[in-house]
Motif scaffolding. Structure first.
Motif, mmCIF file in Angstrom:
data_model
loop_
_atom_site.group_PDB
_atom_site.id
_atom_site.type_symbol
_atom_site.label_atom_id
_atom_site.label_comp_id
_atom_site.label_asym_id
_atom_site.label_seq_id
_atom_site.Cartn_x
_atom_site.Cartn_y
_atom_site.Cartn_z
ATOM 1 N N LYS A 82 0.813 -1.215 0.000
ATOM 2 C CA LYS A 82 0.000 0.000 0.000
ATOM 3 C C LYS A 82 0.847 1.266 0.000
ATOM 4 N N GLY A 83 2.168 1.092 -0.030
ATOM 5 C CA GLY A 83 3.047 2.258 -0.013
ATOM 6 C C GLY A 83 3.185 2.892 1.351
ATOM 7 N N ILE A 84 2.956 2.117 2.408
ATOM 8 C CA ILE A 84 3.031 2.632 3.775
ATOM 9 C C ILE A 84 4.345 2.188 4.417
ATOM 10 N N SER A 85 5.117 3.136 4.927
ATOM 11 C CA SER A 85 6.395 2.822 5.561
ATOM 12 C C SER A 85 6.429 3.370 6.978
ATOM 13 N N ILE A 86 7.346 2.819 7.777
ATOM 14 C CA ILE A 86 7.617 3.302 9.126
ATOM 15 C C ILE A 86 9.049 3.800 9.145
ATOM 16 N N GLU A 87 9.262 4.993 9.670
ATOM 17 C CA GLU A 87 10.601 5.569 9.693
ATOM 18 C C GLU A 87 11.593 4.629 10.373
ATOM 19 N N SER A 88 12.755 4.461 9.750
ATOM 20 C CA SER A 88 13.793 3.615 10.328
ATOM 21 C C SER A 88 14.709 4.446 11.213
ATOM 22 N N ALA A 89 15.589 3.753 11.926
ATOM 23 C CA ALA A 89 16.446 4.422 12.892
ATOM 24 C C ALA A 89 17.356 5.454 12.239
ATOM 25 N N ASP A 90 17.797 5.195 11.014
ATOM 26 C CA ASP A 90 18.725 6.135 10.380
ATOM 27 C C ASP A 90 18.033 7.410 9.922
ATOM 28 N N GLY A 91 16.722 7.464 10.042
ATOM 29 C CA GLY A 91 16.008 8.688 9.714
ATOM 30 C C GLY A 91 15.660 9.497 10.947
ATOM 31 N N TYR A 92 16.004 8.989 12.131
ATOM 32 C CA TYR A 92 15.642 9.670 13.382
ATOM 33 C C TYR A 92 16.867 10.332 13.982
ATOM 34 N N ASP A 93 16.745 11.598 14.342
ATOM 35 C CA ASP A 93 17.865 12.359 14.903
ATOM 36 C C ASP A 93 17.953 12.079 16.399
ATOM 37 N N PHE A 94 18.582 10.966 16.726
ATOM 38 C CA PHE A 94 18.716 10.539 18.117
ATOM 39 C C PHE A 94 19.515 11.554 18.938
ATOM 40 N N GLU A 95 20.585 12.060 18.362
ATOM 41 C CA GLU A 95 21.437 12.993 19.095
ATOM 42 C C GLU A 95 20.673 14.266 19.469
ATOM 43 N N ALA A 96 19.905 14.803 18.535
ATOM 44 C CA ALA A 96 19.147 16.030 18.817
ATOM 45 C C ALA A 96 18.120 15.786 19.918
ATOM 46 N N ALA A 97 17.496 14.609 19.894
ATOM 47 C CA ALA A 97 16.505 14.293 20.920
ATOM 48 C C ALA A 97 17.154 14.207 22.295
ATOM 49 N N VAL A 98 18.318 13.574 22.383
ATOM 50 C CA VAL A 98 19.009 13.464 23.672
ATOM 51 C C VAL A 98 19.450 14.835 24.158
ATOM 52 N N ARG A 99 19.958 15.667 23.250
ATOM 53 C CA ARG A 99 20.410 17.003 23.648
ATOM 54 C C ARG A 99 19.270 17.864 24.173
ATOM 55 N N SER A 100 18.061 17.579 23.734
ATOM 56 C CA SER A 100 16.927 18.408 24.159
ATOM 57 C C SER A 100 16.274 17.911 25.446
ATOM 58 N N LEU A 101 16.771 16.810 26.005
ATOM 59 C CA LEU A 101 16.240 16.343 27.279
ATOM 60 C C LEU A 101 16.527 17.379 28.358
ATOM 61 N N CYS A 102 15.539 17.669 29.178
ATOM 62 C CA CYS A 102 15.740 18.735 30.171
ATOM 63 C C CYS A 102 15.400 18.333 31.600
ATOM 64 N N ARG A 103 14.455 17.416 31.806
ATOM 65 C CA ARG A 103 14.063 17.110 33.180
ATOM 66 C C ARG A 103 13.881 15.614 33.414
ATOM 67 N N THR A 104 14.456 14.778 32.596
ATOM 68 C CA THR A 104 14.196 13.342 32.699
ATOM 69 C C THR A 104 15.469 12.589 33.059
ATOM 70 N N SER A 105 15.410 11.795 34.129
ATOM 71 C CA SER A 105 16.527 10.939 34.506
ATOM 72 C C SER A 105 16.541 9.702 33.606
ATOM 73 N N PHE A 106 17.740 9.236 33.256
ATOM 74 C CA PHE A 106 17.857 8.080 32.382
ATOM 75 C C PHE A 106 18.852 7.067 32.934
ATOM 76 N N LEU A 107 18.550 5.801 32.684
ATOM 77 C CA LEU A 107 19.449 4.686 32.960
ATOM 78 C C LEU A 107 19.751 3.986 31.650
ATOM 79 N N CYS A 108 21.014 3.694 31.409
ATOM 80 C CA CYS A 108 21.412 2.936 30.230
ATOM 81 C C CYS A 108 21.923 1.569 30.681
ATOM 82 N N ILE A 109 21.324 0.512 30.140
ATOM 83 C CA ILE A 109 21.745 -0.852 30.432
ATOM 84 C C ILE A 109 22.383 -1.434 29.180
ATOM 85 N N LYS A 110 23.648 -1.778 29.294
ATOM 86 C CA LYS A 110 24.381 -2.321 28.157
ATOM 87 C C LYS A 110 24.625 -3.812 28.363
ATOM 88 N N GLY A 111 24.406 -4.586 27.318
ATOM 89 C CA GLY A 111 24.702 -6.009 27.357
ATOM 90 C C GLY A 111 26.050 -6.270 26.703
#
Length: 397
Positions: A294-323
């Motif tokens: 039907k010509g319907i797509s979902i944005e992939s990770a390489d189309g999302y500006d992850f860095e800009a989103a992280v830089r704009s975080l202002c009041r949220t605590s985060f935990l990163c769990i690495k395997g």
């Protein structure tokens, strides 16, 4: 003289024989005909409801109940009970699993923040099946929490999106689910794995008043390599006319395309979990074929500006769990897992510099090790994963 038998008796006998024959036919048909199965979504029902739910109540959960219901010890459902439901959103019907570990919902008794969990691709809410009760019970505190694991549009039991959409669009659909189940102003925390991490930062960066904490797991991201990672959908955008998108997953008459799905992860998954993961990926691929047509797509990770989103975080605590095993596996695939995980954490550390927990961000990171610390560590190390999450949510939020 001879007894006179009324003529009506033979007629009664014939009628009885006819009824017996019809009954036998119906009984035989009952054994040969498949039974009708009534499907109903098992939404969470709260003990303050003493009457049978209305039609609208069976369709959705009343948000106010989730916030104000006072549960007695006798009526409190076990946190190990996982229920399911669906919420209609702008992108279609979205399926969820929900586990309620609260002993009561009195805010004065220290109700823990609800937690919404977002899966990797191509998984589903099944990724959180083992940890839902562990997170809901929240053993570090006297009271538990509501934990909701969501199937992204086009994954699991959720419908395909009704239109092409971005990661922010999908995240907004998740917010609709939260509004429906928790209330339109209720704060909550988020947890993600791989693709699910993008939804966490998408929501936290744009709705800081709602998102009080975030947990990201295996935070791999790369603009250059995202298109080659097995956990990301190929970057394909429909033409303005909505013409069909070519699908890279090819079907073969000998069924070898199915064997390949099994063989992908058999080196680190046991057969049972591998079956579940393959089931999720098959559902995703089937849905993708339908929406690509039907010509319907979902944005992939390489189309999302992850860095800009992280830089704009202002009041949220985060935990990163690495395997550790996940990073090493990605290194083996040429995806620079160790470097990508570290780069993602650096973004959060840099954003956290000079900020404290008093209304701004704070960042923690932990590493799980061992042979089960793979990209499927949420399923493979549920106790360890839940312990890290519960400690973070109790201490930092």
């Amino acid at each position: 003289g001879m007894m006179h038998v009324p003529q009506v008796v033979p007629h009664l006998v014939l009628c009885m024989l006819l009824l017996l024959a019809i009954s036998a036919i119906i009984s035989a048909d009952a054994f040969t005909r498949p039974p009708k199965i009534a499907f109903s979504i098992n939404l969470v029902q709260y003990p303050d409801s003493t009457t049978s739910p209305s039609k609208s109540a069976t369709r959705r959960t009343t948000p106010s109940r989730l916030q104000t219901t006072k549960m007695s010890e006798e009526s409190h459902p076990s946190a190990t009970i996982i229920k399911r439901g669906a919420v209609n959103t702008a992108l279609g019907s979205i399926f969820y699993l929900i586990c309620d570990g609260r002993t009561n919902t009195d805010e004065d008794d220290g109700v823990s923040l609800p937690l919404l969990c977002f899966h990797m691709s191509p998984r589903s809410s099944d990724e959180y099946l083992e940890v839902l009760p562990l997170l809901a019970e929240n053993n570090d505190r006297n009271n538990g929490r509501v934990v909701i694991a969501i199937d992204a549009p086009g994954y699991g039991a959720s419908e395909n999106p009704t239109r092409s959409c971005t990661i922010d669009d999908v995240s907004d659909a998740f917010l609709e689910v939260a509004n429906e189940l928790l209330g339109p102003d209720a704060p909550f925390a988020v947890a993600g794995s791989l693709m699910g991490n993008f939804h966490c930062v998408s929501l936290a960066s744009r709705y800081p008043d709602r998102i009080r904490g975030g947990i990201i797991t295996n935070p791999w991201y790369s603009l250059a390599a995202a298109a080659s990672a097995e956990t990301k959908e190929a970057a394909q955008n429909p033409s303005p006319s909505g013409s069909a998108i070519e699908d890279s997953y090819l079907l073969r008459e000998d069924g070898s395309h199915l064997v390949e799905l099994h063989d992908k992860r058999k080196s680190w998954l046991d057969p049972e979990l591998n079956l579940r993961v393959v089931h999720s990926e098959m559902g995703y691929l089937i849905n993708r074929r339908v929406r690509y047509a039907k010509g319907i797509s979902i944005e992939s990770a390489d189309g999302y500006d992850f860095e800009a989103a992280v830089r704009s975080l202002c009041r949220t605590s985060f935990l990163c769990i690495k395997g550790q095993a996940c990073a090493e596996l990605f290194d083996k695939f040429g995806l620079d897992g160790t470097q990508r995980f570290e780069k993602a954490c650096q973004l959060f550390r840099k954003n956290d510099e000079g900020k404290g927990v008093d209304g701004t961000t704070s960042f923690r990171e932990d590493t799980l090790t061992g042979e089960k610390s793979t990209l499927n560590l949420v399923n493979q190390m549920p106790e360890e994963f839940a312990a890290l999450c519960n400690n973070f949510l109790s201490e930092c939020i």
